[in-house]
Design a protein around this motif. Structure first.
Motif, PDB file in Angstrom:
ATOM      1  N   ALA A  90     -19.007  -7.893 -24.361  1.00  0.00           N
ATOM      2  CA  ALA A  90     -17.317  -7.299 -24.673  1.00  0.00           C
ATOM      3  C   ALA A  90     -16.884  -8.341 -25.408  1.00  0.00           C
ATOM      4  O   ALA A  90     -16.939  -9.497 -25.400  1.00  0.00           O
ATOM      5  N   MET A  91     -15.955  -7.285 -25.667  1.00  0.00           N
ATOM      6  CA  MET A  91     -14.602  -8.009 -26.670  1.00  0.00           C
ATOM      7  C   MET A  91     -13.686  -8.476 -25.816  1.00  0.00           C
ATOM      8  O   MET A  91     -13.132  -8.369 -25.164  1.00  0.00           O
ATOM      9  N   VAL A  92     -12.946  -9.901 -25.925  1.00  0.00           N
ATOM     10  CA  VAL A  92     -12.000 -10.966 -25.219  1.00  0.00           C
ATOM     11  C   VAL A  92     -11.043 -10.988 -26.106  1.00  0.00           C
ATOM     12  O   VAL A  92     -12.055 -12.274 -27.590  1.00  0.00           O
ATOM     13  N   ARG A  93      -9.639 -11.049 -26.244  1.00  0.00           N
ATOM     14  CA  ARG A  93      -9.040 -11.745 -26.707  1.00  0.00           C
ATOM     15  C   ARG A  93      -8.539 -13.410 -26.336  1.00  0.00           C
ATOM     16  O   ARG A  93      -8.472 -13.859 -25.404  1.00  0.00           O
ATOM     17  N   VAL A  94      -8.944 -14.047 -27.391  1.00  0.00           N
ATOM     18  CA  VAL A  94      -8.639 -15.135 -27.387  1.00  0.00           C
ATOM     19  C   VAL A  94      -7.011 -15.392 -26.703  1.00  0.00           C
ATOM     20  O   VAL A  94      -6.625 -15.026 -27.831  1.00  0.00           O
ATOM     21  N   PRO A  95      -6.862 -16.462 -26.456  1.00  0.00           N
ATOM     22  CA  PRO A  95      -5.095 -16.608 -25.549  1.00  0.00           C
ATOM     23  C   PRO A  95      -5.029 -17.427 -26.762  1.00  0.00           C
ATOM     24  O   PRO A  95      -4.960 -18.632 -27.670  1.00  0.00           O
ATOM     25  N   GLU A  96      -3.783 -17.195 -26.617  1.00  0.00           N
ATOM     26  CA  GLU A  96      -2.635 -18.011 -28.066  1.00  0.00           C
ATOM     27  C   GLU A  96      -3.049 -20.010 -27.847  1.00  0.00           C
ATOM     28  O   GLU A  96      -2.898 -19.874 -29.087  1.00  0.00           O
ATOM     29  N   SER A  97      -3.677 -20.241 -26.309  1.00  0.00           N
ATOM     30  CA  SER A  97      -2.981 -21.928 -26.955  1.00  0.00           C
ATOM     31  C   SER A  97      -5.291 -22.133 -26.940  1.00  0.00           C
ATOM     32  O   SER A  97      -4.676 -22.515 -27.879  1.00  0.00           O
ATOM     33  N   GLN A  98      -5.110 -21.243 -26.737  1.00  0.00           N
ATOM     34  CA  GLN A  98      -6.879 -21.517 -27.200  1.00  0.00           C
ATOM     35  C   GLN A  98      -6.700 -21.192 -28.906  1.00  0.00           C
ATOM     36  O   GLN A  98      -7.610 -22.132 -29.571  1.00  0.00           O
ATOM     37  N   ARG A  99      -6.176 -20.108 -28.944  1.00  0.00           N
ATOM     38  CA  ARG A  99      -6.335 -20.305 -30.454  1.00  0.00           C
ATOM     39  C   ARG A  99      -5.186 -21.361 -31.516  1.00  0.00           C
ATOM     40  O   ARG A  99      -6.188 -22.439 -31.910  1.00  0.00           O
ATOM     41  N   VAL A 100      -4.611 -22.134 -30.555  1.00  0.00           N
ATOM     42  CA  VAL A 100      -3.651 -23.095 -31.343  1.00  0.00           C
ATOM     43  C   VAL A 100      -4.874 -24.595 -31.038  1.00  0.00           C
ATOM     44  O   VAL A 100      -5.000 -25.572 -32.020  1.00  0.00           O
ATOM     45  N   ARG A 101      -6.124 -24.672 -29.883  1.00  0.00           N
ATOM     46  CA  ARG A 101      -6.709 -25.648 -29.940  1.00  0.00           C
ATOM     47  C   ARG A 101      -7.353 -26.364 -30.797  1.00  0.00           C
ATOM     48  O   ARG A 101      -7.809 -26.700 -31.208  1.00  0.00           O
ATOM     49  N   ASP A 102      -7.941 -24.264 -30.510  1.00  0.00           N
ATOM     50  CA  ASP A 102      -9.129 -24.416 -32.083  1.00  0.00           C
ATOM     51  C   ASP A 102      -8.173 -25.137 -33.447  1.00  0.00           C
ATOM     52  O   ASP A 102      -8.951 -25.706 -34.129  1.00  0.00           O
ATOM     53  N   ALA A 103      -6.693 -24.027 -33.560  1.00  0.00           N
ATOM     54  CA  ALA A 103      -6.873 -25.234 -34.639  1.00  0.00           C
ATOM     55  C   ALA A 103      -6.647 -26.489 -35.515  1.00  0.00           C
ATOM     56  O   ALA A 103      -6.861 -26.820 -35.946  1.00  0.00           O
ATOM     57  N   LEU A 104      -6.042 -26.951 -33.757  1.00  0.00           N
ATOM     58  CA  LEU A 104      -5.917 -28.482 -33.761  1.00  0.00           C
ATOM     59  C   LEU A 104      -7.353 -29.473 -34.060  1.00  0.00           C
ATOM     60  O   LEU A 104      -7.631 -30.472 -34.379  1.00  0.00           O
ATOM     61  N   THR A 108       4.513 -23.405 -23.720  1.00  0.00           N
ATOM     62  CA  THR A 108       4.007 -23.470 -23.182  1.00  0.00           C
ATOM     63  C   THR A 108       2.354 -23.696 -23.606  1.00  0.00           C
ATOM     64  O   THR A 108       2.045 -24.515 -23.876  1.00  0.00           O
ATOM     65  N   PRO A 109       2.007 -22.643 -25.138  1.00  0.00           N
ATOM     66  CA  PRO A 109       0.775 -22.725 -25.910  1.00  0.00           C
ATOM     67  C   PRO A 109       0.130 -23.805 -25.919  1.00  0.00           C
ATOM     68  O   PRO A 109      -0.820 -24.349 -25.774  1.00  0.00           O
ATOM     69  N   VAL A 110       1.324 -24.156 -27.024  1.00  0.00           N
ATOM     70  CA  VAL A 110       1.599 -25.672 -27.583  1.00  0.00           C
ATOM     71  C   VAL A 110       1.085 -27.200 -26.645  1.00  0.00           C
ATOM     72  O   VAL A 110       0.110 -27.273 -26.702  1.00  0.00           O
ATOM     73  N   ARG A 111       1.713 -27.062 -25.846  1.00  0.00           N
ATOM     74  CA  ARG A 111       1.294 -28.019 -24.522  1.00  0.00           C
ATOM     75  C   ARG A 111      -0.327 -28.041 -23.488  1.00  0.00           C
ATOM     76  O   ARG A 111      -0.272 -28.558 -23.413  1.00  0.00           O
ATOM     77  N   GLU A 112      -0.172 -26.627 -23.288  1.00  0.00           N
ATOM     78  CA  GLU A 112      -1.694 -26.053 -22.959  1.00  0.00           C
ATOM     79  C   GLU A 112      -2.646 -26.288 -23.788  1.00  0.00           C
ATOM     80  O   GLU A 112      -3.972 -27.026 -23.249  1.00  0.00           O
ATOM     81  N   ALA A 113      -2.249 -26.928 -25.117  1.00  0.00           N
ATOM     82  CA  ALA A 113      -3.439 -26.965 -25.688  1.00  0.00           C
ATOM     83  C   ALA A 113      -3.742 -28.162 -25.985  1.00  0.00           C
ATOM     84  O   ALA A 113      -4.886 -28.617 -26.137  1.00  0.00           O
ATOM     85  N   LEU A 114      -2.607 -29.377 -26.315  1.00  0.00           N
ATOM     86  CA  LEU A 114      -2.297 -30.480 -26.145  1.00  0.00           C
ATOM     87  C   LEU A 114      -3.217 -31.055 -24.788  1.00  0.00           C
ATOM     88  O   LEU A 114      -3.920 -31.899 -25.017  1.00  0.00           O
ATOM     89  N   GLN A 115      -2.552 -30.570 -23.685  1.00  0.00           N
ATOM     90  CA  GLN A 115      -3.640 -30.697 -22.107  1.00  0.00           C
ATOM     91  C   GLN A 115      -5.143 -30.593 -22.213  1.00  0.00           C
ATOM     92  O   GLN A 115      -5.452 -31.270 -22.404  1.00  0.00           O
ATOM     93  N   GLY A 116      -5.388 -29.529 -22.832  1.00  0.00           N
ATOM     94  CA  GLY A 116      -7.136 -29.309 -22.931  1.00  0.00           C
ATOM     95  C   GLY A 116      -7.565 -30.112 -23.722  1.00  0.00           C
ATOM     96  O   GLY A 116      -9.177 -30.834 -23.407  1.00  0.00           O
ATOM     97  N   LEU A 117      -6.880 -30.815 -24.995  1.00  0.00           N
ATOM     98  CA  LEU A 117      -7.335 -31.708 -26.232  1.00  0.00           C
ATOM     99  C   LEU A 117      -7.191 -32.623 -25.643  1.00  0.00           C
ATOM    100  O   LEU A 117      -8.571 -33.652 -25.878  1.00  0.00           O
TER     101      LEU A 117
END
Length: 237
Positions: A7-21, A50-59
């Motif tokens: 099934a299609m799943v929407r990519v979370p905002e933090s994941q979108r930012v992380r992928d781009a970074l 928040t999405p930026v912070r979560e993306a940076l933490q993931g990176l």
């Protein structure tokens, strides 16, 4: 992006930012040691803090950035030899996971693995490297999850987080998606038939070929970085 049921799943905002970074770091838009400004990233991606912070933490967990208390977030500098060493270790983990999965995989996860393979086929046919990247990640995740060894599973996930941006870049190399897909077919055939030796060897070689082709990755990486430096210098003139 698909879940294991297709099934299609929407990519979370933090994941979108992380992928781009991730792409920006690998492409050389942010150089090793460069500071990342969260406020500018919020503006660039049109999102909240928040999405930026979560993306940076993931990176940071993946090893791509380093967060220094009271100083900021900086791009981690990994040398080419360090990356090659990590790819070699990843190859061994992938091989072991495939060998164990060929003994232990159950009917439904095997069906999920075949569906992930079909998704890889669709993206390869469309020339969609980003779509292939996600389907490829799902494909390998199913193998890790089916190996029946929790410690191996965790080690594979941890190392994959470090290498995933570089594996993503390699999908842009000429003909790499087609060859990757052929390797996936061989892995699925070996796992589904319970051929432990072939499963291990094909899965290991699937990653080792990336080490053998590292010169191509280095050339691609350096070309993109040089182009970015040239653009920056032109803007300053």
């Amino acid at each position: 992006m698909l879940d294991t049921g297709g099934a299609m799943v929407r990519v979370p905002e933090s994941q979108r930012v992380r992928d781009a970074l991730e792409n920006a770091i690998v492409d050389g838009q942010y150089g090793p040691g460069e500071r990342l400004d969260p406020a500018k990233l919020q503006e660039e991606f049109g999102c909240s803090r928040t999405p930026v912070r979560e993306a940076l933490q993931g990176l940071e967990r993946s090893g791509l950035v380093r967060i220094r208390p009271k100083q900021g977030t900086y791009v981690t500098e990994l040398s080419i030899p360090e990356l090659a060493e990590r790819f070699e270790l990843m190859a061994e983990l992938e091989g072991m996971a495939a060998r164990l999965a060929s003994r232990r995989i159950e009917r439904e996860p095997l069906a999920e693995l075949r569906r992930a393979l079909e998704e890889c086929e669709r993206h390869e046919a469309a020339g969609d490297a980003d779509g292939y990247y996600y389907a490829n990640a799902l494909f390998h995740s199913i193998i890790y999850d089916s190996c029946g060894n929790g410690y191996l599973q965790q080690q594979a996930y941890d190392l994959r987080r470090i290498l995933q941006p570089y594996r993503r870049l390699q999908l842009r190399a000429p003909d790499r998606m087609r060859r990757s897909l052929a390797e996936h077919h061989a892995i699925v055939e070996a796992i589904s038939s319970g051929d432990t030796e072939t499963a291990e060897n094909t899965a290991r070689d699937h990653v080792l070929v990336q080490v053998k082709e590292f010169s191509q990755l280095v050339r691609t990486w350096n070309r993109l970085r040089e182009a970015r430096v040239g653009q920056n210098q032109a803007q300053l003139q």
